[in-house]
Write a protein that holds these residues in place. Structure first.
Motif, PDB file in Angstrom:
ATOM      1  N   THR A  13       0.710  -1.205   0.110  1.00  0.00           N
ATOM      2  CA  THR A  13      -0.148  -0.002  -0.180  1.00  0.00           C
ATOM      3  C   THR A  13       0.747   1.211   0.068  1.00  0.00           C
ATOM      4  N   SER A  15       1.293   5.509  -1.885  1.00  0.00           N
ATOM      5  CA  SER A  15       0.557   6.573  -2.904  1.00  0.00           C
ATOM      6  C   SER A  15       1.268   6.120  -4.274  1.00  0.00           C
ATOM      7  N   ASP A  18      -1.237   3.149  -5.478  1.00  0.00           N
ATOM      8  CA  ASP A  18      -2.790   3.261  -5.186  1.00  0.00           C
ATOM      9  C   ASP A  18      -3.374   3.022  -6.585  1.00  0.00           C
ATOM     10  N   GLY A  63      -6.265   1.318  -5.257  1.00  0.00           N
ATOM     11  CA  GLY A  63      -6.316   1.624  -3.986  1.00  0.00           C
ATOM     12  C   GLY A  63      -4.826   0.897  -3.119  1.00  0.00           C
ATOM     13  N   SER A  64      -4.319  -0.090  -3.961  1.00  0.00           N
ATOM     14  CA  SER A  64      -3.278  -0.963  -3.341  1.00  0.00           C
ATOM     15  C   SER A  64      -2.713  -1.626  -4.631  1.00  0.00           C
TER      16      SER A  64
END
Length: 309
Positions: A13, A15, A18, A63-64
């Motif tokens: 996970t 930024s 993402d 999101g991951s």
């Protein structure tokens, strides 16, 4: 041929992932490390020459960066007959900390949880118990750990593989490594701060000196006497060595006039300390704990005279 299998979901996970993408140069080594990790754990726990294949079965989600993995242990018919109760893939993953709690028992740490607890600290003591558990102590803290967890924690390949699997978390823009259940919920998480505890390199291991002590009785011939540092030189068979005299009663006799010449013999209680150093050199140290008998060098040849009446 029989297959024992389980499914796990891992995720990174942060930024930079993402959007559901991850640099292959970062992901590739981490996935290879995961494959090595479960195979080394299988070798340690089963020792039956079986192999585990880790195959990507992925539906990447935003999101991951999430990956579903099939972990498959293949056992030949011959091995099945020899090993009737192997450690299952599910239990291997459980001991490592890549599925839920260890064998479904809350409060008993897996390898990952144990490393989180140890961090970079030095383990002071491990006490093995008859129930297959160990009590591990660091300063005034202690934790009960399954012996399999300790065995895997000691493995250089296991520790290197965990380091490589977690290493993406140390990069900018990646915050954590997670193991998720079938509902997408995190059941194991290693964040950036915790990842430091997983750093490991075999090159940094400095073996500690190994020391063994033996005490035994032997006859020795006196070669040299030293009254200053009390280290006398002895010979026993072909072995010649210096030993410090620590028998106070014997030393008092020497002070009171007991003299020696080359060739005199002593029966002694000898303590030998052997030290195997980290550079593979071996050092022996000797101490005379007690002098049991003194045998002076013969000055005449004994002959079988028959006394006349």
């Amino acid at each position: 041929m029989r297959a024992d299998r389980s499914n796990i979901t891992i995720a990174y996970t942060g930024s930079t992932v993402d959007d559901g993408t991850m640099d292959v140069s970062i992901l590739g080594p981490a996935l290879m490390a995961l494959g090595t990790l479960v195979n080394e754990a299988n070798n340690a726990l089963n020792n039956d020459n079986s192999q585990i294949a880790v195959k990507v079965n992925a539906d990447f989600q935003k999101g991951s960066f999430e990956i579903q993995l099939d972990v498959i242990r293949t056992i030949t018919a011959q091995l099945q007959s020899l090993f009737n109760n192997p450690v299952s893939v599910e239990d291997i993953l459980s001991v490592l900390g890549l599925v839920g709690t260890l064998h479904g028992i809350t409060g008993i740490p897996s390898v990952i949880e144990f490393i989180k607890w140890v961090r970079k600290r030095k383990i002071d003591k491990i006490v093995k118990r008859e129930d297959g558990m160990c009590t591990v102590s660091i300063k005034d803290e202690s934790v009960n750990v399954n012996i399999n967890v300790i065995n895997l924690y000691q493995s250089v390949l296991i520790r290197e593989s965990l380091n490589d699997m977690i290493s993406p978390v140390r990069r900018e823009g990646i915050d954590a490594f997670e193991v998720r259940n079938e509902h997408g919920q995190s059941i194991q998480r290693i964040n950036k701060e915790e990842s430091a505890g997983f750093e490991f390199s075999a090159a940094n291991i400095t073996p500690e000196d190994e020391e063994s002590v033996q005490t035994y009785t032997q006859w020795v011939r006196i070669l040299t006497v030293n009254f200053e540092d009390l280290k006398w030189r002895f010979q026993s068979g072909d072995n010649k060595y210096y030993a410090k005299i620590e028998d106070k009663n014997f030393l008092k006799e020497v002070e009171n006039g007991l003299s020696f010449t080359k060739g005199d013999m002593l029966q002694i209680e000898l303590e030998q300390t052997q030290i195997v150093k980290s550079d593979s050199s071996i050092k022996n140290e000797y101490r005379v704990l007690k002098v049991l008998k003194v045998q002076k060098r013969a000055k005449q040849i004994a002959l079988p005279f028959d006394e006349l009446d």
